[in-house]
Design a protein around this motif. Structure first.
Motif, PDB file in Angstrom:
ATOM      1  N   UNK A 325       0.851  -1.180   0.000  1.00 28.37           N
ATOM      2  CA  UNK A 325       0.000   0.000   0.000  1.00 28.37           C
ATOM      3  C   UNK A 325       0.892   1.236   0.000  1.00 28.37           C
ATOM      4  N   UNK A 326       0.322   2.375  -0.375  1.00 27.86           N
ATOM      5  CA  UNK A 326       1.108   3.604  -0.426  1.00 27.86           C
ATOM      6  C   UNK A 326       1.156   4.261   0.947  1.00 27.86           C
ATOM      7  N   UNK A 327       2.211   5.060   1.171  1.00 28.02           N
ATOM      8  CA  UNK A 327       2.366   5.780   2.435  1.00 28.02           C
ATOM      9  C   UNK A 327       2.140   7.267   2.180  1.00 28.02           C
ATOM     10  N   UNK A 328       0.881   7.659   2.271  1.00 25.21           N
ATOM     11  CA  UNK A 328       0.515   9.065   2.122  1.00 25.21           C
ATOM     12  C   UNK A 328       1.166   9.716   0.896  1.00 25.21           C
ATOM     13  N   UNK A 329       1.194   8.948  -0.201  1.00 29.01           N
ATOM     14  CA  UNK A 329       1.715   9.454  -1.469  1.00 29.01           C
ATOM     15  C   UNK A 329       3.192   9.839  -1.408  1.00 29.01           C
ATOM     16  N   UNK A 330       3.917   9.328  -0.382  1.00 24.66           N
ATOM     17  CA  UNK A 330       5.357   9.643  -0.277  1.00 24.66           C
ATOM     18  C   UNK A 330       6.227   8.411  -0.421  1.00 24.66           C
TER      19      UNK A 330
END
Length: 342
Positions: A325-330
């Motif tokens: 999954x992505x981490x806040x788009x970072x």
């Protein structure tokens, strides 16, 4: 064989009854007539007839039972099992039929697994040949450029760099292929057992530490460090190393790679988080496929697309699972789940 045994006992009882009645009849007649010698001869012949009939009937019964057993076994050999005896019947033949039927399905399932494994290996070889063709073609093409006299030293250096990168890619293919084939043969021999996960995590970190240092990535470890889970140490370490290698390879330089450990009721969770280009959601399931490389990955780094595939196969082969999954788009978080109990 209970019903057959009953029938045989019945035949013997009837035969014995007929023999006793015959003996009484002949004794009575002999007593009345006094013809003992003649009656003895007749009685002997009558005995032979009675027991020959009993023998024939028992032999016929046994042959019928053996014929059914043979038909049952032959039908399984032909791949179309036929039940000759009642499965609910409490008899030796009923139990024998149930046991041999179980053996038939066990052997068939083993045969199916062997066929599947063979097909997977064949598919893997075909994929590898397809993937190897590109760098080989590139090497051949750029080698032909080197034969041209009009090239400058700078151009020759650039071409040699391209050839070197293609040779390196072939090396990655060879290494990945070796690991994949070894995994395909060993996946059924995984020996998961309950043990601490910290030592396994530290060993994987040791393997990636030099590469991370060259990228300026610090490996940060946090979370519960006394967790035990059920896993195969050697292969799970390989899976975690592949995830860490992926995090370092595609992460931003001079940014930390974080490892977080947590225990749930059923699973132990190991998160690997990096900072860099976010993997699109539509690629979440695709990135674990063999030889798949997302568009972003192909633009950032060279690779062959086997690391995450191997990691997923190793973890799922032990009853665990892997997700991203992505981490806040970072950045991205790869989560590895291992069973807490067998």
């Amino acid at each position: 064989m209970q019903s057959s045994s009953k029938e045989i006992r019945l035949i013997i009882s009837i035969t014995a009854g007929i023999w006793c009645i015959s003996l009484l009849v002949f004794l009575f007649i002999g007593f009345k007539t006094g013809a003992s010698l003649f009656l003895t001869a007749v009685y002997g012949v009558w005995n032979l007839v009675i027991f020959a009939g009993a023998y024939w009937r028992i032999s016929r019964n046994i042959n019928q039972v053996l014929g059914k057993v043979d038909n049952c076994i032959q039908s399984m050999i032909d791949g179309t099992p036929v039940k000759e005896f009642s499965a609910t019947e409490e008899s030796l033949l009923g139990k024998f039929q149930t046991q041999i039927e179980k053996l038939y399905y066990i052997l068939n399932s083993a045969k199916d697994r062997e066929k599947t494994a063979h097909e997977e290996i064949s598919e893997l070889v075909a994929d590898l040949v397809h993937q190897v063709n590109t760098p080989l073609t590139n090497i051949q093409m750029y080698c032909s450029f080197l034969t041209q006299d009009t090239l400058s030293d700078k151009e020759k250096t650039q071409i040699c760099g391209v050839i070197d990168s293609q040779v390196e890619k072939l090396g990655w293919f060879a290494e990945g292929f070796t690991k994949t084939v070894r995994l395909e043969s060993d996946i059924r021999k995984l020996e998961p057992k309950k043990q601490p996960i910290l030592n396994m995590v530290l060993s994987a970190v040791d393997q990636i530490s030099l590469k991370a240092k060259m990228q300026g990535n610090e490996i940060c470890l946090s979370g519960a460090q006394d967790i035990e889970a059920v896993y195969d140490r050697r292969w799970t370490e390989e899976a975690l190393f592949n995830i860490l290698d992926n995090a370092v390879k595609y992460g931003q330089k001079n940014m930390p790679v974080q490892i977080y450990m947590e225990a749930y009721d059923l699973f132990a969770r190991i998160d690997v988080t990096n900072y860099g280009t976010v993997i699109p959601k539509e690629d979440y399931t695709k990135i674990f496929q063999r030889f798949y490389r997302g568009k972003n990955a192909a633009l950032i780094k060279d690779g062959v697309g086997l690391g995450l595939y191997l990691a997923r196969e190793i973890i799922t082969g032990q009853g665990g699972y892997l997700k991203v999954e992505s981490k806040k788009e970072t950045g991205n978080i790869f989560s590895l789940f291992l069973r807490m109990e067998k």
